[in-house]
Design an enzyme around this catalytic site. Sequence first.
Site, mmCIF file in Angstrom:
data_model
loop_
_atom_site.group_PDB
_atom_site.id
_atom_site.type_symbol
_atom_site.label_atom_id
_atom_site.label_comp_id
_atom_site.label_asym_id
_atom_site.label_seq_id
_atom_site.Cartn_x
_atom_site.Cartn_y
_atom_site.Cartn_z
ATOM 1 N N LYS A 133 50.198 48.836 25.208
ATOM 2 C CA LYS A 133 49.546 48.051 24.150
ATOM 3 C C LYS A 133 48.176 47.577 24.625
ATOM 4 O O LYS A 133 47.189 47.603 23.873
ATOM 5 C CB LYS A 133 50.431 46.855 23.784
ATOM 6 N N TYR A 177 31.632 33.743 43.882
ATOM 7 C CA TYR A 177 32.623 32.772 44.348
ATOM 8 C C TYR A 177 31.870 31.598 44.975
ATOM 9 O O TYR A 177 30.815 31.202 44.508
ATOM 10 C CB TYR A 177 33.612 33.451 45.303
#
Length: 756
Positions: free
Chosen positions: A95, A40
């Site tokens: 899925k 970060y």
Amino acid sequence: MPPKIRKEDALYYHSKGRPGKIQVVPTKETNNQLDLSLAYSPGVAEPCMEIFRNVEDVYKYTAKGNLVAVISNGTAVLGLGNIGPEAGKPVMEGKGLLFKIYADIDVFDIELNTENVDEFVRTVKIMEPTFGGVNLEDIKAPECFEIERRLKEELNIPVMHDDQHGTAIISSAALLNGLELVGKKVEDIRVVVSGAGASASSCTKLYIALGVRPENVDMFDSKGHINTARTDLDPMKQEFASERRFASLAEGMVGADLFLGLSKANVVSQDMVRSMAKDPMVFAMANPDPEIPYPDAVAAREDVIMATGRSDYPNQVNNVLGFPYIFRGALDVRAREINEPMKLAAVHALAELTKKPVPDIVNLAYNADNIKFGREYIIPKPVDPRLLTTIAPAVAKAAMESGVAQYPITDWDAYVQQLEKRLGQDNQISRVIISKARKAPKRVVFADAENVQVLKAAQQVRDEGIAFPILLGKEEKIRAIIEQNKLDLAEIPVIDPYSPEQSANIDRYAEVYFQKRQRKGVNIIEARKMMYYRSSFGAMMVEMGEADALISGLTRNYPDTIRPSLQIIGKEAGVKKVAGMYILLTRRGPLFLADTTVNFNPTVDDIVEITELTAQAVERFNIKPRIALLTYSNFGSAKGDDAEKMSTAATILHKKHPDMVVDGEMQAHLPFDLELLRTNHPFSKLAEDGANTLIFPNLSASNIAYNLLKEVGEYEAIGPILLGMRKPVYVLQLGSSVREIVNMVAIAVVEAQMKG
């Protein structure tokens, strides 16, 4: 038959532990302040500016290139209909799970609270920078057609509505192979389609792209034959309107070469199949129950080629054969779209793969000696490990040849190797074992049935067709646990050795035990007393052929628990000592560890025999064992009893089994750090491919290693598997989960199949 799914089991599965089925995990180090500063602020600014200067670098510095959005509004969820976006979320997570386990593609599932096409399209469009591809799912017709069309036009990343194209691609491969088998030409066949939704329309269009003549297609919707005389047809159905007129589906099927069913159950009769042309193909793909059951169709006539969406019969048309690998190939060349050439490439790749010799692991999964191209094998099996390395390259090449690839592949051999490394066999072996067990389930006696985990596992293996359970214990107590936990075990036999009904069996078993042990200090009274112990009673059931395998109690004292089975069933001929093995399911593939449970401080000869038993067990899974003999020394680098023991064992094994891939002594990291191994010990038999089987110098080392890997590495474990017994006997460890027990039962059944 597919496993019986109960409401309680399904809800528990989705809610246990961390709710849901997918999670986000870090791919970079996050161990210290430097790592976090790189991940970060301030370090993250550098890739940000690189992408600002060249937007294509987003694929270099972020997950975009391997991230697919599975997007739905929940308007056509499975067979549930318009249940809304929140209710459809479990399906979208599922899925995503399939994308990950079959093609190593990461997924964010996104459920949109809108049925407005413009709103849906705009929402997806403004999310384009996040994703490398979009899989549309469970959107009702006709909106799904317009949504996909517009997104394909407006986005610069691949978009596919799998409900439309998945079944079309898989069944098209089946069509080509079926026609080849019966010697028909695609342009000559007549096709009857039952159903006019998204999938039926897409299938028909792809069949036409393969050469079926449009005038040879007759489609039926809920109102009957779609023909030019009807005035109620929307533009999509008008595309398939026939000049012919049929009063019914039965009339339309007379003389047809192919029936394609994507409608509802039981709309086709045996007489309708009999009315079709010679060597007809029946693709009955309504789920969960097809337009005509598989047994009815094949009983109607011998020359029929039948395919359904079911897993319990040949030729399953399963979308998982397509979408993971199609997106894999599209992502890897940064395709701008998934176009017709890419879909056709997937069709032909699937068709050609079916004609190639089937890997042993597929034969193992389906309990077959040699699955080969024919009427009962016109499309590949979902467990075939070659699907990824066959379909993804074909799709990628088609993307390049059709001009939609932005990152062409130049070294195809390297690409295939990259694909092979993406997926280990971590969960594949478990699926294969269970599939094989289901082909010929055996009688498995559970010696410790007064346990809720054991009872849940017994219910699961019964429901999935893995085994026929037999429960040992006090019936009143077992029935109370069943009722308290709302289990369904009413038809499973419960045997209490202490019940009066078992007195005759106690006498019979005691006599057999006495004959085996009378010269070992056992008298008939002691023999009878021994038979009241459930582990002994169960072992005797297996010995007498009244059960095929024994799953014994959850215990801390493993050696004492296997003793009755050793005394009653005994070792395989020629085996001096039994051993224990665990399988750890890792991303590298399955890792086999021995001896993890039985022999405290094995001798050189014991190590040799343990290695031989373990190698035989690994080979039963159709995997070539690559064995490392572990200790604290690398090929003589340190002295000591354990180092010399493992080195001597390696020398003996090299002489006894010149073709066995085994080496040692070595430290545990060496067979996995191949660069280090090749640099320092290029002579090693493991230098080429490393190890998948680890043999330890003593029980302490093996048990510590197994438990550390399982807990810290968070690997799923199967075991302990008892090696060297004449018949399958496995002892559960204390705290075994239902899943672990089920895996043990499946392995016991497979062993019983092989020994029976």
